[in-house]
Design an enzyme around this catalytic site. Structure first.
Site, PDB file in Angstrom:
ATOM      1  N   LYS A 181       5.583 -21.731  -9.904  1.00 44.83           N
ATOM      2  CA  LYS A 181       6.225 -21.505 -11.253  1.00 44.83           C
ATOM      3  C   LYS A 181       7.504 -20.470 -11.072  1.00 44.83           C
ATOM      4  O   LYS A 181       7.199 -19.358 -10.633  1.00 44.83           O
ATOM      5  CB  LYS A 181       5.126 -20.804 -12.142  1.00 44.83           C
ATOM      6  CG  LYS A 181       5.633 -20.728 -13.587  1.00 44.83           C
ATOM      7  CD  LYS A 181       5.052 -19.754 -14.393  1.00 44.83           C
ATOM      8  CE  LYS A 181       5.859 -18.518 -14.243  1.00 44.83           C
ATOM      9  NZ  LYS A 181       7.210 -18.659 -14.811  1.00 44.83           N
ATOM     10  N   GLU A 256       5.196  -8.316  -4.335  1.00 44.79           N
ATOM     11  CA  GLU A 256       6.202  -7.664  -3.975  1.00 44.79           C
ATOM     12  C   GLU A 256       7.041  -7.224  -5.305  1.00 44.79           C
ATOM     13  O   GLU A 256       7.678  -8.086  -6.043  1.00 44.79           O
ATOM     14  CB  GLU A 256       7.284  -8.548  -3.196  1.00 44.79           C
ATOM     15  CG  GLU A 256       8.394  -7.786  -2.506  1.00 44.79           C
ATOM     16  CD  GLU A 256       9.802  -7.954  -3.066  1.00 44.79           C
ATOM     17  OE1 GLU A 256      10.061  -6.815  -3.838  1.00 44.79           O
ATOM     18  OE2 GLU A 256      10.267  -9.017  -3.211  1.00 44.79           O
ATOM     19  N   CYS A 290      16.029  -6.571  -4.462  1.00 45.05           N
ATOM     20  CA  CYS A 290      15.102  -5.764  -4.836  1.00 45.05           C
ATOM     21  C   CYS A 290      15.300  -4.524  -3.746  1.00 45.05           C
ATOM     22  O   CYS A 290      14.922  -3.533  -3.990  1.00 45.05           O
ATOM     23  CB  CYS A 290      13.718  -6.402  -4.231  1.00 45.05           C
ATOM     24  SG  CYS A 290      13.590  -7.238  -2.855  1.00 45.05           S
ATOM     25  N   GLU A 391      14.732   2.127 -12.655  1.00 46.11           N
ATOM     26  CA  GLU A 391      15.142   1.063 -11.581  1.00 46.11           C
ATOM     27  C   GLU A 391      16.282   0.491 -12.557  1.00 46.11           C
ATOM     28  O   GLU A 391      16.110   0.103 -13.542  1.00 46.11           O
ATOM     29  CB  GLU A 391      14.028   0.173 -11.309  1.00 46.11           C
ATOM     30  CG  GLU A 391      14.602  -1.001 -10.516  1.00 46.11           C
ATOM     31  CD  GLU A 391      13.479  -2.038 -10.272  1.00 46.11           C
ATOM     32  OE1 GLU A 391      13.753  -3.071  -9.139  1.00 46.11           O
ATOM     33  OE2 GLU A 391      12.504  -2.078 -11.246  1.00 46.11           O
TER      34      GLU A 391
END
Length: 488
Positions: A181, A256, A290, A391
């Protein structure tokens, strides 16, 4: 056919059981080009019925797929890599249009997609178990590695194609079936990738493709008792929701998640090297990686010199049309993130920081539409300010001055996130100390952002569970089965 048409609008169907099929709902999701906000395509918004069909298809196909020798399973991936190579430029252009990365970066992503799958291919005849001495006469003690069964790959929007290669390759080689997906922001290149799977002729149900939102389609996939393992690349918030959804069935997870990578520059560092690496590690893919440099922690003795060098490198960044070969940074992938980034900058400035470079949305010409933000550097940032705590996942780099390595370590380890960290020093003792105590999954020492297929990518603390890549990542798609064999 891969595409359907409704009221004059083309859209991508779902790929279930070896066929492109209509979704049972009549809902479509529009996909925008982040550079100009134009609709570039539409995908089906799958219903619960569609998800169940995909799950049952994967379940039907799994045991026969597992029964094939691993090298036979790998042979399908070899053919798929050949197809991807033929469509390299086409897929890269789609990535630019739906995600906003530069064409050069998009070509690199296609190369990574193939490399991830080829690492899995090359591992097919190296899947190892153990034979251990038994405590009994005439008995063999064996530990085998076997697939989980039906697995789900939930992919983030920052690397929509590479993440499929990263997950699908090892999942299939180890004998699992997988439903992919993609993120609803970036499903177009993924759909075209599955058309290549169809052309190769994978057995029906081995690889299925459904589109829709994470809140609905993702939730259904994760919470199903048919699902035996889920691999996710996404935010901490998404990972926490998936963790809860998987709990009733004790479904295996590989998560992750987000990071706040510190970039530590000590007083004995090579300042030129560190400044160049800091810029590359922050602004690649518009800061949407990331393991990107999220926060510079520079020693006070070299802070002024380092910042001056960094600002010189900033001048080389060119923002604009990602198809322009001279451009080095494209737009953000979506408007919601753009607003979040600007809010962080404004809040940090209000807290006392200063803008040393950029600091706003550009305007005029190409920038009047799309999700653009200037490459930005903030100075006089304190560890408790917004840009140092939250973040960012975008082209904003806060610089914090530190007085010692231990201060930097305390800042890093006090964070709830622990995906990666950068350390620049010429002192071997400090290098080893940092490797020992920094609570992160990856440490880059005296270099910028990097990665090897044979390595391992994982997070500590809220940044993740399990991991991907290399031998250890491949093992994550298998569970262990112990056999006590009496042959006397």
């Amino acid at each position: 056919m891969m595409k359907g048409n409704r009221n004059g609008q083309d859209y991508y169907r779902l790929y279930i059981d070896g066929q492109w099929v209509e979704a049972s709902s009549d809902r479509l999701i529009e996909v925008q080009n982040p550079a100009n906000e134009e609709v570039i395509g539409r995908v089906s918004d799958a219903s619960a019925e569609d998800v169940q069909k995909a799950l049952e298809s994967s379940e039907r196909a799994q045991q026969a797929w597992q029964a094939l020798p691993a090298v036979k399973r790998a042979s399908y991936l070899v053919k798929l890599v050949e197809k991807v190579k033929e469509k390299r430029e086409f897929l890269a252009k789609l990535l630019v249009m739906e995600q906003g990365k530069t064409y050069r970066e998009a070509l690199g992503e296609v190369e990574d997609t193939m490399a991830y799958m080829m690492f899995a291919v090359e591992s097919a005849n190296k899947i190892k178990g153990d034979i251990l001495p038994s405590n009994k006469e005439g008995e063999m003690l064996q530990i085998r590695k076997v697939p989980y069964g039906v697995t789900i790959g939930l992919c983030a929007w920052n690397y929509p194609l590479a993440l499929i290669g990263r997950k699908l390759g090892p999942a299939l080689v180890t004998g699992n079936t997988m439903i992919i997906k993609p993120h609803e922001l970036t499903p177009i290149a993924s759909a075209e990738f599955f058309n290549l799977i169809h052309e190769v002729g994978f057995p029906p149900g081995v690889a299925n493709f459904v589109t829709g939102t994470g809140a609905e389609v993702g939730q259904l996939l994760v919470s199903s008792p048919i699902t035996k393992m889920v691999t996710v690349t996404g935010s901490v918030r998404a990972g926490q929701q998936i963790y809860k959804a998987a709990s009733d069935n004790i479904t295996a997870l590989s998560l992750e998640l987000g990071g706040k990578a510190p970039f530590i520059v000590l007083e004995d560092a090579d300042i030129d090297q560190a400044a160049a690496a800091a810029v590359t590690a922050r602004f690649a893919n518009c800061g949407q990686v990331c393991v990107c440099n999220e926060l510079v922690l520079v020693h006070e003795k070299v802070a002024e010199a380092f910042t001056a060098k960094l600002l010189e490198h900033m001048k080389a960044i060119k923002v604009g049309d990602p198809f322009d070969s001279t451009v080095t940074m494209g737009p953000k992938a979506n408007g919601n993130d753009l607003q979040k980034i600007d809010d962080i900058v404004q809040e940090t400035v209000a807290q006392g920081a200063k803008v040393a470079f950029g600091g706003k949305r550009p305007s005029g010409g190409i920038f009047d539409k799309g999700y653009w933000y200037e490459p930005t550097v903030l100075v006089d940032v304190k560890p408790d300010m917004a840009a140092a705590q939250k973040e960012i996942f975008g082209p904003v780099l806060p610089i914090v001055t530190i007085s010692s390595f231990e201060e930097a370590i305390n800042i890093v380890n006090s964070s709830e996130l622990g995906l990666s960290a950068y350390l620049f020093t010429s002192d071997m003792k400090k290098m080893m100390h940092g490797i020992d105590v920094l609570q992160v999954g990856t440490v880059f020492v005296n270099q910028g952002m990097s990665g090897c297929m044979q390595g391992y990518h994982s997070g500590h603390k809220l940044s993740g569970l399990g991991g991907e890549d290399g031998e250890y990542g491949l093992e994550g798609y298998m569970q262990k089965r112990v056999v006590y064999l009496n042959y006397k």
